[in-house]
Design a protein around this motif. Structure first.
Motif, mmCIF file in Angstrom:
data_model
loop_
_atom_site.group_PDB
_atom_site.id
_atom_site.type_symbol
_atom_site.label_atom_id
_atom_site.label_comp_id
_atom_site.label_asym_id
_atom_site.label_seq_id
_atom_site.Cartn_x
_atom_site.Cartn_y
_atom_site.Cartn_z
ATOM 1 N N THR A 25 0.832 -1.198 0.000
ATOM 2 C CA THR A 25 0.000 0.000 0.000
ATOM 3 C C THR A 25 0.866 1.246 0.000
ATOM 4 O OG1 THR A 25 -1.723 1.236 1.167
ATOM 5 C CG2 THR A 25 -0.172 0.010 2.526
ATOM 6 N N THR A 45 -4.031 4.768 6.103
ATOM 7 C CA THR A 45 -5.448 4.364 6.065
ATOM 8 C C THR A 45 -5.658 2.946 6.592
ATOM 9 O OG1 THR A 45 -5.340 3.440 3.798
ATOM 10 C CG2 THR A 45 -5.765 5.814 4.008
ATOM 11 N N GLY A 94 -8.716 1.640 8.260
ATOM 12 C CA GLY A 94 -9.942 1.592 7.464
ATOM 13 C C GLY A 94 -10.076 0.328 6.645
ATOM 14 N N ALA A 95 -9.126 -0.622 6.759
ATOM 15 C CA ALA A 95 -9.196 -1.864 5.981
ATOM 16 C C ALA A 95 -10.351 -2.726 6.475
ATOM 17 C CB ALA A 95 -7.878 -2.624 6.094
ATOM 18 N N THR A 96 -11.190 -3.167 5.532
ATOM 19 C CA THR A 96 -12.337 -4.012 5.907
ATOM 20 C C THR A 96 -12.333 -5.355 5.177
ATOM 21 O OG1 THR A 96 -13.732 -2.976 4.204
ATOM 22 C CG2 THR A 96 -13.771 -1.995 6.423
ATOM 23 N N HIS A 153 -6.201 -8.644 10.901
ATOM 24 C CA HIS A 153 -5.708 -7.273 10.750
ATOM 25 C C HIS A 153 -4.541 -7.067 11.719
ATOM 26 C CE1 HIS A 153 -5.477 -2.962 10.537
ATOM 27 N NE2 HIS A 153 -6.549 -2.877 9.732
ATOM 28 N N VAL A 171 -9.487 -0.750 1.476
ATOM 29 C CA VAL A 171 -9.867 0.385 2.319
ATOM 30 C C VAL A 171 -10.928 1.194 1.559
ATOM 31 C CG1 VAL A 171 -9.052 2.364 3.641
ATOM 32 C CG2 VAL A 171 -7.519 0.431 3.235
ATOM 33 N N HIS A 201 -11.169 5.152 1.470
ATOM 34 C CA HIS A 201 -10.105 6.036 1.007
ATOM 35 C C HIS A 201 -9.478 5.603 -0.313
ATOM 36 C CE1 HIS A 201 -10.525 8.052 4.811
ATOM 37 N NE2 HIS A 201 -10.330 6.904 5.461
ATOM 38 N N ASP A 248 -11.372 0.310 -4.281
ATOM 39 C CA ASP A 248 -11.814 -0.442 -3.102
ATOM 40 C C ASP A 248 -13.250 -0.071 -2.743
ATOM 41 O OD1 ASP A 248 -9.242 -1.365 -3.118
ATOM 42 O OD2 ASP A 248 -8.593 -0.307 -1.310
ATOM 43 N N SER A 259 -8.406 5.556 14.599
ATOM 44 C CA SER A 259 -7.204 4.777 14.311
ATOM 45 C C SER A 259 -6.399 4.518 15.580
ATOM 46 C CB SER A 259 -6.329 5.513 13.276
ATOM 47 O OG SER A 259 -7.002 5.649 12.059
#
Length: 891
Positions: free
Chosen positions: A267, A272, A275-277, A324, A351, A354, A358, A397
């Motif tokens: 990345t 960010t 914000g990873a899902t 994660h 993410v 952002h 994605d 975060s």
């Protein structure tokens, strides 16, 4: 004597004269080496207009530099291997070599007819064993240096040509959206493209292949682009995109799989991370392939997207979850076609809040959108409906809340779950081709010894006799294929793949330097002396194949110790496209024009005069006719002069104007040749020819000035219209060949030639405007009054002053100016108002002389007396006269 010029009547004579005198043969002991090169042509059968434009540029440049005193190398050769020749031979029931040799003979005759001057003693042909043995030798050197790899790879396969295609040789189908293409944009990954040669749909296959490790040079090739100041920005940008360098971080996600315990996602936006899902894998990722072996849904999906570039935001969820690394949360793992195999690591930390792609994927699969960055200025976002892709301040975060994005990226790396990384889109150069007409790869496969390079003493490995067959022709050549191992002597088989023909063209420019050298592909001392190529001309379409490969080869050869240069080309010129009826001229479109249809020099003049070399232009009969008429004008000027019996030997002012304009023209044309603006060269010569004709009609010519003007004209046009120039030179009774003459030089200083010309042209325009506005049809007298000396002094003070200074005060501090009182103050105010807009000028004496010499132009155009004088102290016109802008009175 005929006053009509016919190049066909004289071209054979001058070609033989050039060859007899060895005009274009480059000396081996060059003192001022200049290497001018056009990309050598593929042997397709005949020259097309794109070739003509390319080679007209290089020939004009080479001829100019030779006349200017350089030792010029301007060679030509033939890119003779390749699948098209094999296909053409099949269609004509012949063999590739016979077809290729026939094409070479025709194209060489075409080049000669066009008057292009090459050093044919250095000609190279890539299908000659004497050439391709060095392809093989270089392969073995690269092999020994670890720059050659062999292994299984998913490759682009053309079922019609039955060969592997490099990524850049896969084109997007015409009906595909621009956004769907990956070829040519820097992405190496291709789905559903077509073969660049035959247009057949490309398939994906797994085959054992040979590669050059160009990725070892990814960073060097990328960084080196900054130093290529003589290259077009478009080519450098294309190479940057193709190499695809990205700085970021690798983030390790834990997964529970027998063969994989972590997946690394690359990345550029580590800030960010919270914000990873989800985690997404490319269809070609090792883990995706492993999952496909046991999961039918994954297998079906991978197969379905392998042959399409229209998979959109499709994807399939797997049974895996990923941990994660920052939050400990379990994230779903998907296989998704929008993730490219060879960009980054082939895995994406999804993410949606952002990142545009994605977000689109999450929207398609109903995945959560979690914000991790917010704008610093508090302006808000449109989340969750649209992503916020800018930098900002971290939110939600954890311990990193409140940090700016840049600072957060550094802090998140300290966690240990991520480390700094640089990735490249560039992939190793796949050189294997399953065809006959190419360089055999010099490897022997031995059951005991493995892959064994063919020893140098056994090179070249020559191609066997051609036999038409389906599949790989060399694989079917059983007798040729069987051999013994160079290491152990046991029975072995030859490698049956041939090299990508871009290998041939990646170093051919070096062979030109020592084409008969027997100990190596080239003599290093000679190569180090001549490289980099001073001028290289060819199409922009070669930006990410040929032009990248020659840079790779040069750097690799430097590292091996065979060169002391790292970049092959100093200045690159991309010639534009020749259009006809609004489309690119081509045989397939039926809108092509044969290069010889309008005559060699008419065609050369037109393609060079129509536009800047890098610009496209439209082929029109009217414009071609203009080029033809220009030749006739030049020829007629010379024949009328040589037939003329009345000339003068006493000089007048208007002769001085011609002599000065000769010098100005030399300076202007020389500058345009240096800048490769041949269209402007021809524009200058057209203006000069009109002036010469006007001068000859005004009065009996002054023999010295007019004769010199015609000789200069012949010399200046020689690089562009060489047959015509030789005829002019001979008619003027000059010694030798104009091609071997010295470049014309001014007799006097010409530093201010532009300003002198501008003064005359602007004044002529002003007089024309006055006569039109006042409606004066037949003026009795034109009076041109040059400004007083003090105004030039004031002007220069203003020009040299800082715009922030008190310019009026500086001017009025000069005692000589100050004594002119109100007139000086008013003029100083006017100069101050113009500030930094003041242009350079010539001094008053030069302006007076220039206008006096040019007075005949006014007399000739307006049919009246012309007076040119300096302003007197109490002159009514003095106030109106300004430096380089004389006052004008017409009676």
């Amino acid at each position: 004597m005929s006053r009509r010029y016919d190049h066909a009547r004289v071209q054979e004579y001058w070609q033989q004269a050039w060859e007899r005198d060895g005009v274009f043969e480059c000396p081996t002991d060059a003192e001022n080496p200049t290497y001018v090169l056009g990309m050598f042509p593929y042997t397709s059968g005949s020259l097309h207009m794109g070739h003509i434009r390319n080679y007209a540029i290089t020939d004009a440049s080479a001829r100019y530099r030779r006349m200017a005193g350089d030792d010029v190398l301007h060679p030509m050769g033939w890119d003779a291997f390749g699948l098209p020749a094999e296909n053409a031979a099949y269609e004509r029931d012949t063999d590739p070599e016979s077809w290729t040799r026939t094409c070479i003979d025709q194209m060489k005759a075409d080049l000669r007819e066009m008057g292009f001057g090459y050093d044919w003693s250095r000609e190279v042909t890539t299908c000659d064993p004497e050439y391709y043995q060095w392809n093989q030798w270089l392969f073995t050197q690269f092999y020994d240096e670890g720059l050659v790899d062999y292994g299984a790879a998913t490759v682009n396969w053309c079922p019609d040509c039955e060969t592997v295609l490099a990524d850049a040789q896969v084109e997007t189908p015409p009906e595909a959206d621009e956004g769907e293409t990956t070829a040519g944009t820097g992405h190496s990954h291709t789905h559903g493209g077509v073969c660049w040669r035959c247009g057949t749909g490309v398939e994906q296959r797994d085959l054992d292949q040979w590669f050059f490790a160009i990725t070892d040079y990814a960073e060097e090739l990328y960084r080196g682009l900054d130093d290529l100041e003589g290259w077009p920005d478009g080519v450098r940008d294309s190479q940057r995109n193709w190499i695809g360098r990205q700085e970021g971080a690798r983030v390790a996600f834990s997964v529970d799989h027998d063969d994989h315990d972590t997946v690394e996602a690359f990345t550029t936006r580590l800030d960010t991370a919270y914000g990873a899902t989800y985690l997404a894998l490319s269809p070609g990722h090792d883990l995706a392939r492993a999952l496909a072996e046991t999961d039918d849904a994954v297998a079906d999906y991978v197969e379905s997207v392998a042959s399409t570039d229209d998979a959109g935001m499709s994807g399939v969820e797997t049974d895996l979850t990923a941990t994660h690394p920052y939050t400990g949360e379990e994230l779903p793992v998907y296989v998704a076609a929008y993730v490219l195999d060879d960009v980054g690591t082939g895995a994406v930390m999804g993410v949606p809040a952002h990142n545009e792609q994605d977000h689109a994927f999450a929207d398609e699969h109903d995945l959560p959108v979690e914000q991790a960055v917010e704008p610093v200025d508090g302006s808000g976002t449109d989340l969750p409906h649209a992503p916020y892709t800018g930098d900002g301040m971290l939110t939600d975060s954890g311990e990193y809340d409140g940090l700016a994005s840049s600072a957060a990226r550094e802090r998140l790396r300290e966690h240990g779950a991520a480390e700094s990384a640089v990735t490249y889109r560039l992939r190793d150069w796949l050189i294997s081709r399953q065809r006959y007409w190419g360089t055999p790869i010099p490897i022997v496969h031995c059951d005991d010894c493995g892959h064994v390079p063919v020893p140098e003493d056994d090179l070249p490995v020559e191609l066997p006799d051609y036999v038409q067959t389906t599949g790989n022709p060399l694989d079917a050549a059983e007798e040729w294929k069987q051999t013994t191992c160079p290491d152990c002597g046991a029975d072995a088989v030859r490698e049956t793949d041939t090299m990508d023909t871009f290998v041939d063209s990646s170093w051919y420019f070096l062979r030109y330097l020592s084409p008969h050298f027997e100990d190596a592909p080239f003599d290093q001392e000679t190569a180090d002396e001549w490289l980099p190529i001073d001028v290289y001309v060819g199409g922009e379409e070669h930006a990410v194949l040929h032009l990248l490969y020659i840079r790779f080869f040069t750097r690799a050869l430097s590292d091996i110790g065979l060169l002391d240069r790292e970049e092959p080309v100093e200045r690159l010129i991309n010639q534009g496209t020749v259009l006809h009826s609004g489309e690119k001229m081509s045989k397939s479109k039926g809108n092509d024009i044969a290069p010889h249809e309008y005559g060699a020099e008419t065609t050369r003049l037109f393609v060079l005069s129509a536009a800047h070399p890098s610009q496209d232009f439209e082929w029109t009969v009217k414009d071609v006719s203009t080029a033809y008429d220009f030749q006739q004008t030049l020829y007629r000027l010379v024949t009328e002069y040589t037939d003329r019996t009345e000339t003068r030997t006493e000089s007048t002012d208007h002769d001085a104007y011609l002599e000065r304009e000769i010098d100005r023209t030399i300076a202007a044309v020389t500058e345009e040749y240096d800048r490769f603006r041949f269209h402007r060269v021809i524009g200058e010569l057209q203006r000069f020819a009109r002036l010469l004709g006007r001068y000859a009609g005004y009065d009996r010519p002054y023999q010295f000035a007019y004769g010199r003007g015609l000789r200069v004209l012949a010399g200046l046009v020689a690089p562009i219209a060489p047959f015509l120039a030789e005829e002019m030179w001979q008619l003027l009774d000059e010694d030798g060949l104009v091609a071997e003459s010295r470049w014309p030089e001014p007799l006097r200083d010409v530093e201010d030639y532009r300003i002198e010309r501008q003064v005359v042209r602007r004044t002529l325009d002003d007089v024309r405007e006055i006569t039109e506005v006042v409606d004066i049809d037949e003026p009795n007298e034109i009076e041109l009054v040059v400004a007083a000396d003090w105004k030039y002094r004031a002007y220069e003070i203003a020009r040299e002053s800082d715009p922030d200074d008190a310019i009026v005060g500086e001017i009025m501090a000069d005692e000589d100016i100050k004594q002119h009182g109100d007139a000086a103050a008013e003029f100083a105010d006017r100069l101050a108002d113009r500030g930094a807009g003041l242009e350079p000028i010539i001094d008053g004496e030069r302006e007076l002389n220039t206008l006096q010499q040019a007075a005949w132009l006014f007399e000739d155009e307006f049919g009246c007396d012309v007076v040119v004088r300096r302003a007197a102290p109490d002159d009514d016109l003095a106030a109106k006269a300004r430096p380089n802008k004389p006052a004008i009175h017409i009676s």
